[in-house]
Design a protein around this motif. Structure first.
Motif, PDB file in Angstrom:
ATOM      1  N   THR A 233      92.776  42.240 -15.596  1.00 15.84           N
ATOM      2  CA  THR A 233      93.363  43.148 -16.584  1.00 15.84           C
ATOM      3  C   THR A 233      93.731  44.439 -15.872  1.00 15.84           C
ATOM      4  OG1 THR A 233      91.990  42.220 -18.349  1.00 15.84           O
ATOM      5  CG2 THR A 233      93.044  44.346 -18.771  1.00 15.84           C
TER       6      THR A 233
ATOM      7  N   PRO B 198      95.395  35.413 -16.125  1.00 13.58           N
ATOM      8  CA  PRO B 198      94.228  34.590 -15.771  1.00 13.58           C
ATOM      9  C   PRO B 198      93.970  34.520 -14.279  1.00 13.58           C
ATOM     10  CG  PRO B 198      96.081  33.205 -16.422  1.00 13.58           C
ATOM     11  CD  PRO B 198      96.466  34.619 -16.728  1.00 13.58           C
ATOM     12  N   LYS B 199      94.979  34.857 -13.479  1.00 10.78           N
ATOM     13  CA  LYS B 199      94.788  34.741 -12.041  1.00 10.78           C
ATOM     14  C   LYS B 199      95.778  35.631 -11.303  1.00 10.78           C
ATOM     15  CE  LYS B 199      93.907  30.564 -10.921  1.00 10.78           C
ATOM     16  NZ  LYS B 199      92.445  30.570 -10.709  1.00 10.78           N
TER      17      LYS B 199
ATOM     18  N   GLU C  95      97.539  41.501 -18.670  1.00  7.29           N
ATOM     19  CA  GLU C  95      96.436  40.550 -18.598  1.00  7.29           C
ATOM     20  C   GLU C  95      96.930  39.255 -17.960  1.00  7.29           C
ATOM     21  OE1 GLU C  95      93.766  41.014 -22.418  1.00  7.29           O
ATOM     22  OE2 GLU C  95      95.882  41.192 -22.978  1.00  7.29           O
TER      23      GLU C  95
ATOM     24  N   ASP D 107      90.253  36.311 -10.542  1.00  6.06           N
ATOM     25  CA  ASP D 107      90.332  35.642 -11.833  1.00  6.06           C
ATOM     26  C   ASP D 107      90.237  36.637 -12.984  1.00  6.06           C
ATOM     27  OD1 ASP D 107      90.489  33.120 -10.634  1.00  6.06           O
ATOM     28  OD2 ASP D 107      88.306  33.013 -10.440  1.00  6.06           O
ATOM     29  N   ASN D 108      90.948  36.307 -14.075  1.00  3.29           N
ATOM     30  CA  ASN D 108      90.899  37.096 -15.320  1.00  3.29           C
ATOM     31  C   ASN D 108      91.105  38.588 -15.053  1.00  3.29           C
ATOM     32  OD1 ASN D 108      90.403  34.771 -16.887  1.00  3.29           O
ATOM     33  ND2 ASN D 108      88.223  34.888 -16.440  1.00  3.29           N
TER      34      ASN D 108
END
Length: 353
Positions: free
Chosen positions: A172, A189-190, A187, A169-170
């Motif tokens: 970067t 979210p998943k 970037e 998750d999240n």
């Protein structure tokens, strides 16, 4: 053949007994700490049993060398006290052959140790951690700290990961050129792993060209990486020990969050670790040739136990030096088994005369 089976059965019985006793002690100490929490969560005795079962591979890995040492000392001293060794040597069986009869028991322990350390424990630990996390009361749950690691040439920050290691998750991702200058930031979210490849969901990509930054978005995009779900479990686990496979991938531009020396040392340890049990058997072997009537047996019994414990301490210290890069990984992992194994063989040769 009967003598060989008798010696093997005696050694195996004592090693098994020592392993069970040591594992029981460690299990009880562990359960004393976690049982109140398990019962407070309403999981009952079934939860206690599940926790205890999932801890077995790590416990066996911890006690295997000491079990071989203790089992070997008690078994060989018992054979010496019963004059069984004297009787076997009177029939022409050498001390070398007597020890050789016990080697298969140590080999079985070595194989079980390798199985637990490289296969069973790396699978049981994430499952247990996920179970523990999912049963934690909501009020007591803490947001895990993001993890930073390398995946090939990419620098990656992930907020959390699933128990299977197939979802981060999240995410970067920072990509750099060969000179280390930042080229791109992605970037998402998943990040999902399926069919042998990673996919970034709704990624936002920022490309840096000189003083300019260009941003673009997409519904999804592939993420070429050598990262594997097992690596993710290790990276996001608590004090996870790398397996030989994960350490090898980390050294070959895979996922890593520690220095190269750490993974190089653990790669060597994966192969050297099981041989610690064989060294422990060699350290206990001189007791078989001891004369207990003259007090020699007590001296060798105490010396064998002390040598085994000193060996474990020295091996741990050298391994720590290897992990930090202060010592060559090969020297850090293999030096203690080689030195103490040679000392044990030298002592046995002197007694055999």
């Amino acid at each position: 053949m009967r003598l060989q089976l008798y010696v093997l059965r005696t050694i195996a019985t004592h090693i098994l007994g020592a392993a069970l006793i040591l594992m029981a002690i460690l299990q009880v100490l562990d359960l004393l700490d976690v049982t109140p929490d398990i019962l407070d969560r309403g999981l009952g005795m079934a939860g206690v049993a599940y926790y205890a079962f999932m801890r077995l591979p790590r416990l066996f890995e911890q006690v295997a060398p000491i079990a071989v040492l203790a089992g070997g000392l008690f078994a060989f001293s018992g054979l010496a006290r019963e004059s069984a060794v004297v009787a076997m040597r009177a029939t022409g069986i050498s001390g070398y052959r007597i020890v050789g009869m016990a080697v298969p028991a140590a080999v079985v322990v070595m194989l079980l140790d390798a199985l637990c350390g490289q296969y069973l424990a790396p699978r049981a630990d994430p499952a247990l951690a996920d179970w523990w996390k999912s049963t934690t009361p909501v009020a007591e749950r803490k947001v895990p700290a993001p993890r930073t690691f390398r995946a090939g040439a990419d620098l990656v920050i992930g907020a959390s990961a699933s128990a299977s290691g197939r979802e981060i998750d999240n995410v970067t991702i920072f990509r750099r050129d060969p000179k280390g200058i930042l080229m791109e930031k992605v970037e998402s979210p998943k990040a999902l792993y399926a069919n042998g490849a990673w996919t970034l969901d709704q990624p936002k990509t920022t490309r840096f060209t000189g003083d300019l930054a260009q941003t673009s978005t997409a519904a999804s995009t592939s993420w070429p990486s050598g990262l594997r779900p097992r690596d993710v479990q290790s990276l996001f686990g608590d004090d996870a020990v790398p397996t030989a496979a994960s350490a090898q991938r980390a050294l070959q531009n895979g996922a890593s969050d520690r220095p190269e020396s750490f993974y190089a040392t653990h790669l060597q340890s994966a192969f050297a670790g099981p041989f610690v049990s064989l060294v422990m058997l060699l350290l206990s072997a001189p007791v078989a040739l001891a004369n207990f009537r003259s007090g020699q047996g007590a001296i060798l019994l105490t010396g064998g136990l002390a040598a085994g414990l000193i060996f474990l301490v020295a091996n741990g210290m050298l391994t720590a030096l290897g992990e930090s890069g202060s010592l060559s990984p090969i020297l850090a992992v293999w030096a203690a088994p080689a030195i103490f194994g040679a000392l044990a063989i030298r002592t046995f040769l002197a007694l055999e005369g």
